[in-house]
Design a protein around this motif. Structure first.
Motif, PDB file in Angstrom:
ATOM      1  N   GLU A  19       0.833  -1.201   0.000  1.00 52.99           N
ATOM      2  CA  GLU A  19       0.000   0.000   0.000  1.00 52.99           C
ATOM      3  C   GLU A  19       0.871   1.257   0.000  1.00 52.99           C
ATOM      4  O   GLU A  19       0.589   2.213  -0.700  1.00 52.99           O
ATOM      5  CB  GLU A  19      -0.938   0.010   1.206  1.00 52.99           C
ATOM      6  N   LEU A  20       1.958   1.217   0.755  1.00 53.46           N
ATOM      7  CA  LEU A  20       2.885   2.342   0.770  1.00 53.46           C
ATOM      8  C   LEU A  20       3.473   2.560  -0.621  1.00 53.46           C
ATOM      9  O   LEU A  20       3.527   3.687  -1.108  1.00 53.46           O
ATOM     10  CB  LEU A  20       4.013   2.107   1.787  1.00 53.46           C
ATOM     11  N   ALA A  21       3.900   1.495  -1.264  1.00 54.16           N
ATOM     12  CA  ALA A  21       4.473   1.604  -2.606  1.00 54.16           C
ATOM     13  C   ALA A  21       3.446   2.178  -3.581  1.00 54.16           C
ATOM     14  O   ALA A  21       3.770   3.052  -4.389  1.00 54.16           O
ATOM     15  CB  ALA A  21       4.942   0.240  -3.092  1.00 54.16           C
ATOM     16  N   LYS A  22       2.217   1.698  -3.486  1.00 54.49           N
ATOM     17  CA  LYS A  22       1.156   2.191  -4.373  1.00 54.49           C
ATOM     18  C   LYS A  22       0.914   3.688  -4.130  1.00 54.49           C
ATOM     19  O   LYS A  22       0.782   4.463  -5.074  1.00 54.49           O
ATOM     20  CB  LYS A  22      -0.122   1.394  -4.119  1.00 54.49           C
ATOM     21  N   ASN A  23       0.879   4.075  -2.868  1.00 51.28           N
ATOM     22  CA  ASN A  23       0.670   5.487  -2.534  1.00 51.28           C
ATOM     23  C   ASN A  23       1.862   6.342  -2.959  1.00 51.28           C
ATOM     24  O   ASN A  23       1.674   7.468  -3.430  1.00 51.28           O
ATOM     25  CB  ASN A  23       0.386   5.658  -1.046  1.00 51.28           C
ATOM     26  N   LEU A  24       3.060   5.841  -2.779  1.00 48.67           N
ATOM     27  CA  LEU A  24       4.248   6.589  -3.212  1.00 48.67           C
ATOM     28  C   LEU A  24       4.228   6.811  -4.719  1.00 48.67           C
ATOM     29  O   LEU A  24       4.526   7.902  -5.195  1.00 48.67           O
ATOM     30  CB  LEU A  24       5.527   5.849  -2.823  1.00 48.67           C
ATOM     31  N   LEU A  25       3.876   5.776  -5.462  1.00 50.23           N
ATOM     32  CA  LEU A  25       3.844   5.907  -6.918  1.00 50.23           C
ATOM     33  C   LEU A  25       2.720   6.827  -7.388  1.00 50.23           C
ATOM     34  O   LEU A  25       2.781   7.357  -8.489  1.00 50.23           O
ATOM     35  CB  LEU A  25       3.704   4.534  -7.572  1.00 50.23           C
ATOM     36  N   ALA A  26       1.724   7.030  -6.548  1.00 50.61           N
ATOM     37  CA  ALA A  26       0.622   7.925  -6.906  1.00 50.61           C
ATOM     38  C   ALA A  26       0.968   9.399  -6.683  1.00 50.61           C
ATOM     39  O   ALA A  26       0.289  10.282  -7.191  1.00 50.61           O
ATOM     40  CB  ALA A  26      -0.631   7.561  -6.102  1.00 50.61           C
ATOM     41  N   LEU A  27       2.031   9.655  -5.921  1.00 50.95           N
ATOM     42  CA  LEU A  27       2.435  11.043  -5.658  1.00 50.95           C
ATOM     43  C   LEU A  27       3.040  11.677  -6.900  1.00 50.95           C
ATOM     44  O   LEU A  27       3.638  10.983  -7.726  1.00 50.95           O
ATOM     45  CB  LEU A  27       3.479  11.087  -4.532  1.00 50.95           C
ATOM     46  N   PRO A  28       2.925  12.997  -7.025  1.00 49.87           N
ATOM     47  CA  PRO A  28       3.618  13.690  -8.115  1.00 49.87           C
ATOM     48  C   PRO A  28       5.131  13.495  -7.981  1.00 49.87           C
ATOM     49  O   PRO A  28       5.654  13.297  -6.875  1.00 49.87           O
ATOM     50  CB  PRO A  28       3.244  15.157  -7.900  1.00 49.87           C
ATOM     51  N   VAL A  29       5.846  13.557  -9.094  1.00 46.85           N
ATOM     52  CA  VAL A  29       7.278  13.281  -9.127  1.00 46.85           C
ATOM     53  C   VAL A  29       8.058  14.141  -8.147  1.00 46.85           C
ATOM     54  O   VAL A  29       8.937  13.646  -7.446  1.00 46.85           O
ATOM     55  CB  VAL A  29       7.836  13.479 -10.558  1.00 46.85           C
TER      56      VAL A  29
END
Length: 164
Positions: A99-109
Motif C-alpha cells: 500500500e505504501l508503494a502504491k501510494n508513493l507511486l501515486a504522488l507527483p514526481v
C-alpha cells in the motif's frame, strides 16, 4: 556500479514507474559516468553526482515526446491487480508495504523524488537540494507536503475500509 547500481535503479523506477526502463536508464547512467568521470569536480559526493545524472536522464525521458504519448497508468494498475507478485512487489514485502508503494507511486514526481532521496537513500536536506538544484526550503516544503499527501491517502483508505 556494484555500490550504487541498486540506488540508481530505484531512483529511476520512482521517476518512470517501469522496471525495464529504469534498468535501461541505469545502464545509460553508468556509461555516462564512465565517459564523463573526468568532469566530476568533487563538489558533492560521488553518490550525489551519480544520482543527479540519473534524475536528469529520467527527467529527459519524462519530457520526451514518445514518453508523453504512451500511457503507463494502465500498466501500473495491472501490476497492482496481478494475482502473482511481481519482483517489485516481492521486494516491497507485506501488504502495508504494498500500500505504501502504491501510494508513493501515486504522488507527483517532485514529492516522490524527495521522499525517496531522503528516506531510502538517506540523503540530507542539503544534499537533496544540491542534487535537485532547488533551495533547501523547497526540499523541506516538498517533504512536508509529501508526508501530508501520504497521510491523507492512508486516512482515505481507512475510511473506505470502514465503509465496505
Amino acid at each position: 556500479m556494484n555500490e550504487y547500481g541498486e540506488s540508481v535503479v530505484w531512483l529511476a523506477f520512482n521517476y518512470l514507474k517501469d522496471k525495464n526502463k529504469a534498468e535501461d536508464v541505469a545502464q545509460d547512467v553508468f556509461v555516462t559516468c564512465y565517459t564523463k568521470l573526468d568532469t566530476y569536480k568533487g563538489d558533492a559526493s560521488l553518490k550525489s553526482w551519480i544520482l543527479r545524472i540519473t534524475a536528469n536522464k529520467c527527467k529527459d525521458i519524462l519530457k520526451s515526446w514518445s514518453y508523453k504519448n504512451i500511457t503507463f497508468a494502465q500498466n501500473i494498475l495491472d501490476t497492482f491487480k496481478r494475482k502473482e507478485p511481481t519482483p517489485e512487489m516481492e521486494l516491497m514485502g507485506s501488504e502495508e508495504n504494498n500500500e505504501l508503494a502504491k501510494n508513493l507511486l501515486a504522488l507527483p514526481v517532485k514529492y516522490r523524488e524527495v521522499l525517496f532521496l531522503h528516506y531510502f537513500e538517506e540523503l540530507k536536506i542539503h544534499e537533496i537540494s544540491v542534487l535537485l538544484k532547488v533551495k533547501e526550503n523547497s526540499v523541506k516544503t516538498r517533504l512536508r507536503r509529501a508526508r501530508m499527501l501520504l497521510k491523507e491517502m492512508y486516512e482515505g483508505s481507512e475510511e473506505d475500509g470502514r465503509k465496505a
